[in-house]
Design an enzyme around this catalytic site. Structure first.
Site, PDB file in Angstrom:
ATOM      1  N   GLU A 326      26.599  94.296  63.904  1.00 51.51           N
ATOM      2  CA  GLU A 326      26.782  95.128  62.713  1.00 51.51           C
ATOM      3  C   GLU A 326      27.546  96.391  63.100  1.00 51.51           C
ATOM      4  OE1 GLU A 326      23.974  97.433  59.412  1.00 51.51           O
ATOM      5  OE2 GLU A 326      23.143  96.823  61.340  1.00 51.51           O
ATOM      6  N   HIS A 327      27.070  97.081  64.123  1.00 48.14           N
ATOM      7  CA  HIS A 327      27.738  98.269  64.661  1.00 48.14           C
ATOM      8  C   HIS A 327      28.173  97.963  66.091  1.00 48.14           C
ATOM      9  CE1 HIS A 327      24.631  99.792  61.814  1.00 48.14           C
ATOM     10  NE2 HIS A 327      25.614 100.587  61.408  1.00 48.14           N
TER      11      HIS A 327
END
Length: 434
Positions: A326-327
């Site tokens: 996601e990050h």
């Protein structure tokens, strides 16, 4: 396996490597699925009455007025500090700048003489934003959702949040142009937005995070013909950091913990070709954990997290793409040099000073991101999620005539006689005119 255990990737078997990149299991239990289905059906059938009953049952709150009044919103604004209001204004300005730049120019081309094809965009007419409540109200998500909705030109933007709604959420909604705010949370809020009640309008698309019940409710309404579209599949939050020997261990540790404190099912991973960096980061994590109010939550998340030593930075990129975080934070010298090799990530943060918190709040990118491996097929939330594309075509007589035999041949090959006849009738009409 303890987070302090440093793992040599190249000493692991293929199966061990696969296990290292597995995420914490998420699946709605049968009881959650059934409960949510019952809530959806009840709200659809009984409207506001059902919403009030669920507020009393789940939120332990008696809701008189489902819609928050303008006076309540004004009062909430008065209670907030000027410092927080100014910080929100800066964040909104940056979010506006980045999302306005995402506007697509119209496509208008002539594919062959006399055949004009266009692509235009239109806003999703009505959207519903869901903002969780609790001890840490996610008012930043209001900024991330309502700002692009306004830029896209959505005619109706409404927001639901569990009562009592935090002042910060009410002010953020007003700041970003949300038209109506409703005192309703949980799966029942998703039901209200999907089906409509006497007070809450039915919307075309629902955005926003939530617990397992909210997530399951969004999944179910997105699969019902009378339901609503949703932003993206949801899962626990996650971060992967690629660090070289020149990274600052305290910075890396702080970014890992920023994600770990979200919840016990969050996952953080460090990839580094420098074994000493992995050791120093592990030590920094322990030091910083001792100072965190949410240390126990972060520690639970660390149980499913990893410190992995690789052969080189190229292998770090390869593993990151396999995981699809996601990050993705790249704390290396010349971090931008690695970007072209990244194929799957929700949002990428380059260099020592590009901390995840900046993207979470105020850099301008959107913090609503695909997680749980959905980066392989899904994008970070943006202006396009609040819009839809529409094509237009226009054929002149000459354009039609030039394309007619091609269409007839293709239609005949697919044995779609009516399609072919639509062409033949026009060809004959042109012959008669001549």
């Amino acid at each position: 396996m303890s987070f302090n255990t440093i793992i040599d990737w190249n000493s692991c078997t293929a199966e061990q490597q696969r296990q290292l990149l597995m995420r914490p299991a998420i699946s709605a239990s049968e009881s959650i699925t059934r409960t949510v289905n019952d809530i959806l059906d009840n709200v659809k059938a009984r409207g506001d009455e059902a919403l009030r009953e669920y507020s009393a049952k789940f939120d332990k709150t008696t809701v008189t007025a489902l819609k928050v009044s303008a006076e309540e919103i004004a009062a909430a604004s008065e209670r907030l500090s000027d410092e927080l209001k100014q910080a929100m204004a800066v964040a909104v300005k940056n979010i506006e700048t980045f999302h306005t730049a995402q506007k697509l120019p119209p496509v208008d081309v002539e594919t062959q003489p006399g055949v004009r094809c266009q692509q235009v965009t239109r806003p999703v007419a009505s959207v519903g934003l869901y903002i969780p409540g609790g001890s840490a109200p996610l008012f930043s998500t209001v900024l991330m959702l309502a700002t692009p909705a306004r830029i896209a030109g959505c005619k109706k933007v409404v927001l639901c949040s569990p009562p009592p709604i935090a002042d910060e959420i009410l002010y953020a909604a007003q700041l970003c142009g949300v038209q109506d705010v409703f005192n309703v949370g949980g799966a029942q809020a998703i039901a209200a937005l999907a089906f409509g009640t006497e007070s809450v309008p039915k919307v075309d698309k629902i955005f926003g995070p939530g617990n397992a019940f909210v997530t399951e409710a969004k999944r179910q309404v997105s699969q019902r013909l009378d339901g609503a579209a949703i932003d993206m599949p949801a899962g626990p939050s996650e971060v992967l950091v690629i660090a070289d020997s020149g990274a600052t261990p305290d910075f890396v540790a702080s970014d890992l913990l920023s994600q770990a404190e979200h919840g016990p099912d969050s996952q953080v991973i460090l990839l580094t070709p420098a074994a000493d960096m992995a050791r120093r980061v592990a030590e920094a994590v322990e030091r910083q954990l001792a100072e965190l109010p949410r240390a126990e939550t972060a520690r639970q998340a660390l149980n499913a997290s990893r410190l992995i030593v690789t052969k080189d930075l190229a292998q770090c990129v390869e593993i990151s793409n396999q995981y699809g975080p996601e990050h993705l934070i790249i704390q290396t010298r010349n971090a931008r040099d690695l970007v072209d090799g990244i194929t799957s990530a929700g949002s990428v943060f380059l260099g020592d000073w590009s901390l995840e918190s900046a993207g979470d709040y105020a850099s301008g990118t959107n913090h609503v991101l695909p997680t749980y491996g959905y980066t392989a097929t899904c994008s970070s939330l943006g202006l396009a999620d609040f819009q839809k594309r529409m094509t237009v075509q226009e054929l002149s007589k000459e354009g039609f005539s030039a394309l007619a035999s091609t269409i007839e041949t293709l239609a005949a090959a697919e044995r779609l006689t009516a399609h072919k006849n639509a062409v033949t009738l026009r060809v004959n009409a042109l012959k008669e005119q001549a």
